[in-house]
Design a protein around this motif. Structure first.
Motif, PDB file in Angstrom:
ATOM      1  N   ILE A  49      20.619 -25.778 -26.336  1.00  0.00           N
ATOM      2  CA  ILE A  49      19.642 -25.160 -25.437  1.00  0.00           C
ATOM      3  C   ILE A  49      18.613 -26.182 -24.953  1.00  0.00           C
ATOM      4  O   ILE A  49      18.454 -26.369 -23.745  1.00  0.00           O
ATOM      5  N   PRO A  50      17.873 -26.883 -25.854  1.00  0.00           N
ATOM      6  CA  PRO A  50      16.938 -27.895 -25.331  1.00  0.00           C
ATOM      7  C   PRO A  50      17.628 -29.028 -24.591  1.00  0.00           C
ATOM      8  O   PRO A  50      17.049 -29.597 -23.652  1.00  0.00           O
ATOM      9  N   VAL A  51      18.865 -29.365 -24.993  1.00  0.00           N
ATOM     10  CA  VAL A  51      19.592 -30.414 -24.277  1.00  0.00           C
ATOM     11  C   VAL A  51      19.890 -29.982 -22.848  1.00  0.00           C
ATOM     12  O   VAL A  51      19.702 -30.754 -21.894  1.00  0.00           O
ATOM     13  N   CYS A  52      20.321 -28.741 -22.668  1.00  0.00           N
ATOM     14  CA  CYS A  52      20.589 -28.223 -21.325  1.00  0.00           C
ATOM     15  C   CYS A  52      19.310 -28.180 -20.486  1.00  0.00           C
ATOM     16  O   CYS A  52      19.318 -28.537 -19.298  1.00  0.00           O
ATOM     17  N   LEU A  53      18.225 -27.739 -21.091  1.00  0.00           N
ATOM     18  CA  LEU A  53      16.958 -27.681 -20.356  1.00  0.00           C
ATOM     19  C   LEU A  53      16.493 -29.082 -19.954  1.00  0.00           C
ATOM     20  O   LEU A  53      15.978 -29.278 -18.845  1.00  0.00           O
ATOM     21  N   ALA A  54      16.681 -30.057 -20.841  1.00  0.00           N
ATOM     22  CA  ALA A  54      16.325 -31.435 -20.507  1.00  0.00           C
ATOM     23  C   ALA A  54      17.172 -31.954 -19.354  1.00  0.00           C
ATOM     24  O   ALA A  54      16.668 -32.661 -18.459  1.00  0.00           O
ATOM     25  N   LEU A  55      18.448 -31.607 -19.342  1.00  0.00           N
ATOM     26  CA  LEU A  55      19.315 -32.025 -18.240  1.00  0.00           C
ATOM     27  C   LEU A  55      18.901 -31.369 -16.926  1.00  0.00           C
ATOM     28  O   LEU A  55      18.989 -31.990 -15.865  1.00  0.00           O
ATOM     29  N   VAL A  56      18.451 -30.115 -16.984  1.00  0.00           N
ATOM     30  CA  VAL A  56      17.975 -29.435 -15.776  1.00  0.00           C
ATOM     31  C   VAL A  56      16.761 -30.167 -15.206  1.00  0.00           C
ATOM     32  O   VAL A  56      16.678 -30.411 -13.994  1.00  0.00           O
ATOM     33  N   VAL A  57      15.813 -30.512 -16.074  1.00  0.00           N
ATOM     34  CA  VAL A  57      14.620 -31.232 -15.616  1.00  0.00           C
ATOM     35  C   VAL A  57      15.003 -32.582 -15.035  1.00  0.00           C
ATOM     36  O   VAL A  57      14.480 -33.010 -13.992  1.00  0.00           O
ATOM     37  N   PHE A  58      15.934 -33.279 -15.678  1.00  0.00           N
ATOM     38  CA  PHE A  58      16.368 -34.581 -15.179  1.00  0.00           C
ATOM     39  C   PHE A  58      17.053 -34.457 -13.824  1.00  0.00           C
ATOM     40  O   PHE A  58      16.824 -35.285 -12.928  1.00  0.00           O
TER      41      PHE A  58
END
Length: 363
Positions: A252-261
């Motif tokens: 979940i945090p990995v996906c959110l970090a990828l969205v921000v990137f």
């Protein structure tokens, strides 16, 4: 007089005949044109192949249904071929069905269940994830791996193999052959890990909990973690499974970090008007909702088991569709470098997990 009066009648008859002929030709042409592609054809093909993949996965659980699904899909795509009539349904399965599978997986992750073991394994998990992404970035650049393929291999090795790749695919939007190559690379090392980890664990004289921690943090796919853990001991298998579930929640945090990137890169490249809502993985919110419902304890156990079986089948369907959309010739052009990247990242994850446990004295 008769001839002159019949001329208009003949002209009208000729005109009517021409109009009728034109209508018949248009109607015939409409019937002769190929059928418009529909979702049903591709979905039916993906589901049919996925059923066979699930059957093979039960016969050989070390390999698993997802591996058989993508391998069978690639084999069919690059031998018999897949016509354009199936393309819309395959695209739908590789994206929408894939997201549904991730949501269904949420019903198997109880927040209360992972909290106890999660804190114990969190430090080791965070180190292995950092090692995975760091080594993927460095080795990927050195080997000149495309950025999306590098991300898929890094995420798959760091978190939970095919499920993690499935989760980030809608965010970074790689080509089908990149997804297929990443999943194939990840599962090659899953099979190696199932065979090698128990032998190495006994050689290193690891405790049951130590081996469970190592398997849960260093092996990618859940089925491979379970296979390796329980082949070592019952206690190791139980512990490895919970550690693996805790590790899976970090997608979940990995996906959110990828969205921000993705949003930052789009803005930096001058992409014009941009809305974060367009690329935000809304299925993650539904995944959290499913996990919250599971955590209430009100869901019957038979429902949870059914939803988990459904989630696993949907994942196999989605990965099968990806295989059916993958051009093996384009994958072959990638060469040996992605496999070397997967090997390097896998070794860094396994070694970092052992190093942290050794420093903490948990062996």
């Amino acid at each position: 007089m008769l001839a002159s009066s019949s001329a208009p009648m003949l002209a009208a008859t000729s005109t009517d005949a021409g109009t009728l002929r034109a209508r018949l030709l248009r109607r015939h042409a409409g019937h002769a044109s190929p059928r418009q592609p529909a979702l049903l054809y591709g979905l039916a093909l993906a589901v049919t192949v996925a059923i066979f993949a699930m059957m093979l996965g039960r016969l050989l659980p070390v390999v698993g249904g997802p591996v058989f699904g993508i391998v069978l899909g690639i084999a069919i795509r690059n031998t018999a071929g897949v016509g354009p009539l199936f393309k819309p349904g395959l695209q739908f399965a590789s994206k929408q069905v894939l997201q549904w599978s991730i949501i269904a997986l949420g019903f198997g992750l109880s927040i209360q269940q992972v909290a106890q073991t999660g804190m114990e394994s969190l430090s080791v998990t965070l180190v292995t994830i950092a090692a995975a992404f760091g080594s993927a970035c460095l080795l990927g650049r050195w080997l000149r791996i495309p950025s999306k393929l590098m991300t898929l291999i890094g995420v798959g090795t760091a978190i939970c193999g095919g499920s993690a790749i499935a989760a980030v695919t809608p965010i970074i939007k790689p080509d089908e052959h990149e997804t297929a190559f990443a999943i194939s690379t990840i599962f090659i090392f899953n099979i190696v890990a199932v065979l090698a980890f128990p032998l190495l664990g006994h050689w290193l004289n690891m405790s049951d909990l130590g081996f469970g921690m190592w398997a849960g943090t260093a092996i990618n796919d859940t089925s491979s973690v379970v296979a390796a853990g329980y082949s070592y001991s019952q206690t190791a298998g139980d512990y490895a499974t919970v550690v693996k579930l805790t590790r899976a929640t970090l997608i979940i945090p990995v996906c959110l970090a990828l969205v921000v990137f993705q949003a930052w890169r789009h803005k930096k490249q001058g992409g014009g008007s941009f809305s974060l809502a367009q690329i935000f993985p809304w299925f993650i919110l539904w995944f959290l909702a499913a996990s919250a419902i599971r955590s209430t304890g009100y869901m019957p156990e038979n429902w949870i088991a059914a939803l988990q079986s459904l989630a696993q089948f949907l994942i196999v369907v989605a990965l099968t569709a990806i295989g059916l959309s993958s051009d093996l010739r384009r994958m072959v052009k990638a060469g040996i470098r992605p496999i070397l990247l997967g090997l390097g990242v896998w070794i860094s994850v396994g070694a970092s997990s052992l190093a942290v446990q050794h420093a903490m004295g948990t062996w």
